[in-house]
Design an enzyme around this catalytic site. Structure first.
Site, PDB file in Angstrom:
ATOM      1  N   GLU A  43      -0.046  -1.220   5.783  1.00  0.00           N
ATOM      2  CA  GLU A  43       1.018  -0.693   6.639  1.00  0.00           C
ATOM      3  C   GLU A  43       0.856   0.798   6.885  1.00  0.00           C
ATOM      4  O   GLU A  43       1.035   1.278   8.019  1.00  0.00           O
ATOM      5  CB  GLU A  43       2.386  -0.972   6.003  1.00  0.00           C
TER       6      GLU A  43
ATOM      7  N   ASP B 157       0.834  -1.202   0.000  1.00  0.00           N
ATOM      8  CA  ASP B 157       0.000   0.000   0.000  1.00  0.00           C
ATOM      9  C   ASP B 157       0.867   1.250   0.000  1.00  0.00           C
ATOM     10  O   ASP B 157       2.080   1.193   0.275  1.00  0.00           O
ATOM     11  CB  ASP B 157      -0.945   0.010   1.202  1.00  0.00           C
TER      12      ASP B 157
END
Length: 496
Positions: A179, A114
């Site tokens: 994350e 991400d």
């Protein structure tokens, strides 16, 4: 019993390394195109409406690992519990493994797929989701944080397979997609898999930070923790007209500004009583690690866009950036922040600040010290307003043992690829997964960055240098060879 020889190894590439490096050089355009394909997926984990894009990049990464011959499992994790989003599912986490030779060590690589939000109008010179190469720099969101390093690991393994070379280790991948939003669901998954997926893991490597220098490689052995606070002051039930009520009430904003001003002085020293009492003393051994570090004042100031630092010497800057606590004020919620002026007295304002944690600070102690200090300051103002102080974030610092075998293996790999020893550095930021992995798995953890200090992670015009990306692939491949050799020698020494 003879000791394992960790003396200086040859920096000349072996025959296998020469073949590997040549293959990587010849296929670098393919590797860059793969990165371009990944950057094109707007896998922003902060904005809920883009959550489907994360699932898309997770599937792309899973297919890349399957193409290597890895066994891949997409593990669902607990549904997200957010105050503003109901029943929003989290993207799956990749658990992949390649090789199961009990005579070899098992290296597990952690990375994330991400990215932080990015828009062209935020100040990007290029489309953040279209990889653009300018003067050897690959611009695009996620290039250095963290899609580039993840692909460099995949490229390294792919090179062994393409050359029909036996992988020197068993390798596992754990790749997540949340994350940047706090690794939601990851901790529970690690606990579930600790005695399964991680049962035979010997070393865990994280490549999710950057060097201290624009050019000199580094290995990271420590990060600071963080304690994030909200300071809420409420003076009335609704916003008031400042012309009608200004001058006759105790305003929440005035109280809050005074409270925030009491936290840190102009030299950067935290003013909360007792905050430094538990900070670990600096050892001679630690200071020896600082001596060879290459720190360019002008380069560092240019990278971050400031005129001066608070400190004048390299040691003072590194100590206060890495291993001393710091306090930063981040913003005020509830106050008018749009262009122009809105002449109201806000009814409630929330100040937000954080204190970076270092060994041996204790989060409950810090929380108590902060609350006591702010309550004391507030009481002296004789304000009838309501004060609420809360700790919203708590993360402990992480410190590794630089004498672990994988640090020596990484140092040798860097010497081979870059022809110089790495800086041994800490990171002043907080990377919770390092401490999370260490606490749950009890394995050796290493942070192995490949990005330069000027890569601009989380910022506009994020990039990774083509050379960093390609040399990163080489150094990861070399590391796998080196850790295999050192681990085997260690086992032999233990057996005798």
């Amino acid at each position: 019993m003879p000791l394992l020889d960790l003396s200086e190894s040859s920096s000349k590439p072996s025959d296998d390394e020469q073949k590997i490096f040549q293959y990587i050089d010849h296929h670098q355009d393919i590797f860059v195109q793969n990165l371009s394909d990944w950057v094109a997926v707007e896998s922003d984990s902060i904005q809920p409406h883009l959550r489907g894009n994360i699932t898309e990049i997770v599937k792309i990464a899973a297919d890349s690992l399957r193409a290597l011959g890895a066994t891949v499992e997409l593990r669902n994790v607990s549904a997200q519990d957010e105050p503003y989003v109901q029943n929003l599912s989290l993207p799956p986490v990749i658990l992949a493994e390649l090789g199961n030779d009990t005579e070899k060590p098992t290296v597990c690589f952690y990375g994330h797929l991400d990215v932080m939000p990015a828009k062209k109008e935020d100040g990007w010179k290029t489309d953040p989701y279209r990889l653009t190469e300018v003067d050897g720099k690959l611009y695009g969101r996620g290039t250095t944080d963290n899609k580039g390093p993840v692909l460099a690991w995949i490229n390294a393994v792919r090179t062994f397979i393409a050359l029909n070379m036996t992988l020197p280790v068993n390798i596992k991948f754990l790749l997540e997609g949340m994350e940047e939003a706090g690794s939601l669901g990851l901790e529970d998954l690690l606990k579930e898999e600790n005695k399964i997926f991680f049962s035979n893991v010997t070393y865990i490597v994280i490549s999710d930070n950057i060097w201290l220098s624009n050019e000199k490689p580094a290995l990271t052995y420590g990060t600071r923790g963080n304690a994030g606070f909200f300071v809420e002051v409420e003076c009335c039930k609704k916003d008031l007209h400042s012309g009608s009520f200004g001058g006759i009430i105790h305003e929440a904003m005035s109280d809050l500004v005074a409270l925030l001003d009491s936290l840190v002085d102009s030299s950067g020293r935290i003013l909360i009583p007792g905050i430094y009492e538990d900070v670990a003393n600096i050892t001679d051994e630690e200071m020896k690690l600082y001596a060879p570090i290459d720190f360019n004042f002008d380069e560092h100031k240019m990278n971050i866009g400031v005129k001066e630092f608070l400190y004048k010497t390299k040691d003072d800057i590194l100590l206060n950036m890495w291993r001393n606590p710091s306090l930063s004020i981040h913003g005020i919620e509830g106050a008018f922040s749009e262009p122009g002026i809105k002449t109201v007295i806000p009814s409630k304002v929330i100040g937000k600040f954080s204190i970076r944690q270092v060994p041996n600070m204790n989060l409950p102690t810090v929380e108590s010290q902060v609350k006591e200090h702010l309550n004391n300051v507030f009481s002296k103002r004789n304000s009838p307003n309501k004060l609420t102080v809360s700790m919203q974030v708590g993360a402990m610092p992480w410190i590794a043992n630089v004498k672990d075998l994988q640090y020596e293996a990484a140092r040798r790999a860097i010497k081979t690829v870059f022809q110089q020893d790495p800086d041994m550095i800490r990171d002043g930021s907080t990377i919770p997964v390092a401490k999370m992995f260490e606490d749950i798995t009890k394995k050796s953890i290493m942070m192995f960055p490949i990005g330069a200090a000027d890569d601009g992670e989380h910022s506009q015009n994020e990039k990774i240098n083509r050379l960093s990306y390609i040399n990163g692939t080489k150094v990861f491949a070399s590391f796998l060879l080196e850790i295999s050799k050192l681990h085997g020698a260690s086992k032999l020494m233990t057996a005798t």
